[in-house]
Design a protein around this motif. Sequence first.
Motif, PDB file in Angstrom:
ATOM      1  N   GLN A  70      40.555   8.994  -2.608  1.00 14.88           N
ATOM      2  CA  GLN A  70      40.783   7.570  -2.859  1.00 14.88           C
ATOM      3  C   GLN A  70      40.932   6.845  -1.526  1.00 14.88           C
ATOM      4  O   GLN A  70      41.265   7.451  -0.513  1.00 14.88           O
ATOM      5  CB  GLN A  70      42.024   7.351  -3.717  1.00 14.88           C
ATOM      6  N   LEU A  91      44.170   8.936 -18.095  1.00 13.09           N
ATOM      7  CA  LEU A  91      44.454   7.666 -18.718  1.00 13.09           C
ATOM      8  C   LEU A  91      43.152   6.877 -18.590  1.00 13.09           C
ATOM      9  O   LEU A  91      42.634   6.718 -17.491  1.00 13.09           O
ATOM     10  CB  LEU A  91      45.581   6.961 -17.963  1.00 13.09           C
ATOM     11  N   ILE A 109      41.395   4.128 -17.728  1.00 12.39           N
ATOM     12  CA  ILE A 109      41.900   2.984 -16.970  1.00 12.39           C
ATOM     13  C   ILE A 109      41.356   1.674 -17.532  1.00 12.39           C
ATOM     14  O   ILE A 109      42.070   0.680 -17.630  1.00 12.39           O
ATOM     15  CB  ILE A 109      41.558   3.150 -15.467  1.00 12.39           C
ATOM     16  N   ASP A 115      35.842  10.531 -11.006  1.00 10.25           N
ATOM     17  CA  ASP A 115      36.242  11.386 -12.120  1.00 10.25           C
ATOM     18  C   ASP A 115      36.748  10.562 -13.309  1.00 10.25           C
ATOM     19  O   ASP A 115      36.367  10.821 -14.452  1.00 10.25           O
ATOM     20  CB  ASP A 115      37.321  12.368 -11.650  1.00 10.25           C
ATOM     21  N   GLN A 144      49.598  11.550 -20.015  1.00  9.54           N
ATOM     22  CA  GLN A 144      48.192  11.932 -19.902  1.00  9.54           C
ATOM     23  C   GLN A 144      47.942  13.363 -20.312  1.00  9.54           C
ATOM     24  O   GLN A 144      48.576  14.267 -19.777  1.00  9.54           O
ATOM     25  CB  GLN A 144      47.736  11.789 -18.450  1.00  9.54           C
ATOM     26  N   GLY A 171      38.337  10.430  -6.932  1.00 13.24           N
ATOM     27  CA  GLY A 171      39.321  10.187  -7.989  1.00 13.24           C
ATOM     28  C   GLY A 171      38.765   9.217  -9.021  1.00 13.24           C
ATOM     29  O   GLY A 171      38.763   9.496 -10.229  1.00 13.24           O
ATOM     30  N   SER A 195      43.410   2.734  -4.023  1.00 15.05           N
ATOM     31  CA  SER A 195      44.000   3.025  -5.322  1.00 15.05           C
ATOM     32  C   SER A 195      42.899   3.388  -6.297  1.00 15.05           C
ATOM     33  O   SER A 195      41.875   2.705  -6.374  1.00 15.05           O
ATOM     34  CB  SER A 195      44.762   1.780  -5.801  1.00 15.05           C
ATOM     35  N   ILE A 196      43.086   4.474  -7.035  1.00 19.84           N
ATOM     36  CA  ILE A 196      42.079   4.907  -8.005  1.00 19.84           C
ATOM     37  C   ILE A 196      41.884   3.821  -9.069  1.00 19.84           C
ATOM     38  O   ILE A 196      40.769   3.532  -9.488  1.00 19.84           O
ATOM     39  CB  ILE A 196      42.483   6.259  -8.631  1.00 19.84           C
ATOM     40  N   ILE A 197      42.980   3.198  -9.488  1.00 18.34           N
ATOM     41  CA  ILE A 197      42.876   2.147 -10.513  1.00 18.34           C
ATOM     42  C   ILE A 197      42.050   0.964 -10.004  1.00 18.34           C
ATOM     43  O   ILE A 197      41.164   0.466 -10.697  1.00 18.34           O
ATOM     44  CB  ILE A 197      44.285   1.704 -10.977  1.00 18.34           C
ATOM     45  N   GLN A 198      42.319   0.544  -8.769  1.00 20.57           N
ATOM     46  CA  GLN A 198      41.544  -0.576  -8.194  1.00 20.57           C
ATOM     47  C   GLN A 198      40.070  -0.219  -8.041  1.00 20.57           C
ATOM     48  O   GLN A 198      39.194  -1.044  -8.277  1.00 20.57           O
ATOM     49  CB  GLN A 198      42.078  -0.928  -6.806  1.00 20.57           C
TER      50      GLN A 198
END
Lengths: 368, 127
Positions: free
Chosen positions: A33, A321, A323, A234, A299, A231, A36-39
């Motif tokens: 990453q 999760l 996202i 995936d 998760q 990350g 951030s993986i979420i971003q």
Amino acid sequence: MVATALQETPLAAVHRSLGARMVDFAGWNMPVQYKSIIQEHTAVRERVGIFDVSHMGEFLVSGEDAHAFVQHMIANDLNRLTQPNMALYTQFVNEKGGTVDDLIVYRRSDDFLLVVNASNIEKDWNWIQSYAKQFKSLKLKNISDETALLALQGPKAVQLLSDLVGRDLSTSGSFSYGEGEVDGVKINFGRTGYTGEDGFEIFCATSHAEKLWKALLKGGEQYGIEPCGLGARDTLRLEAGLPLYGHELDDETSPLEAGLGWSVKLDKGEFVGSAALKKLKEKGLPKQCVCLRSEGKAQPRQSYEVYSNGQKVGDITSGALGIHVGYPLAFAFVKPELAKEGTALEVKIRETFVPAQVVRRPWYKRAK
Amino acid sequence: MLTYPAELKYVKSHEYVSVEGDIATIGITSFAADQLGDVTFVELPKVGKTFKNEEKFGVIESVKSVSDLYMPCGGEVTAVNDKLSAEPELVNSDCYGDGWMIKVKLSNKAELDEAMSADAYKEFVVE
């Protein structure tokens, strides 16, 4: 203790300068990453992201027997590529029906380009070579070391690459293949990817990877591009219901069990592994990969157990999760009688049995 | 940004303690939050539960990993940060503020004598 040196892509220094967290992936030192993986996940779903996937392997197959050879080695039907500059998704299948690897085959004007998983390069190379002897006019070349691969993925990817190559790519079809030039760098690209979004996978010479990466990042600024690590790759592939070798696929698991029957063409004639796959289909599959949606926020993760009425019935192979979709999801293998949509199961997360339901694949599908 | 406020105490399992009278506020350090990455779920105990020093009191999940949370001191839980169930990302954005986890009534204040100062913790995580 002898430490084995990790391999690095030509962009490793660039990743570090961008603040990436680097991890060992299949013997490669790769960015997991940046921020951030979420971003990064969100950037690909909403805008555009760029991934360095140069660790993946590339083989060239040429010669008069190239078509016959590739057709013999893969489970999909190569005749679907009716002309050059088309690609398809497929698998190498072993004599027991297990999956040697999954890959994309590009038909080019004079040869076929096979793109395989980084973790399987050596195994695949040995695998195809062991069958090559049966073909007279055939040349195999492993060009993994001299080839860089960048994935440009997201709703803005087509506009971005069109800007940079100076022509409209929006009419090129899904799984088409083309060539162009970005900032003086010669590229080839497939309209393919591993995120569930529109976009491209772009090949160039290793020596030009940094120049191409920088040109794509700069050109993508106006679209809100983000560099993305493994990350996000995936979580994106999982949400889009795409299997990952080593998780949903392995030497013991057939593409049929993994839910890839749509890409297995048993009626195309014999190919390596076809007899085993036919037998498996006749006897009935011992297990099947299902998509689970679990309740709550915890998760489900790889190797967590799946239960039905207090009995263990399977294992999670990948979980996350979701996202974008906003709920926990997982791939699991269960007996076919438990694979029907709507089947109520439970995932054991730590000490809790969390309710989960079999849902339709995939969890996320982009609007066309 | 990795910060270690001077007024807090720290333990090796990367929790911090902020003490006011005999009430300790517990959370994880910015180093731990950064290592975890995006926090997606925090499982915390109920008010009234009593834990010993170094006992597991909860679980924290990020996209890539799952870790146990350990008591930096013993005590009875007097408050739980309910905000974290809807906004677990507060652990990333404000671990020492809105991202706190539990408050406990200290059972033995002397246990905190063994905890690290900000400077000692900083040295510990740099190693």
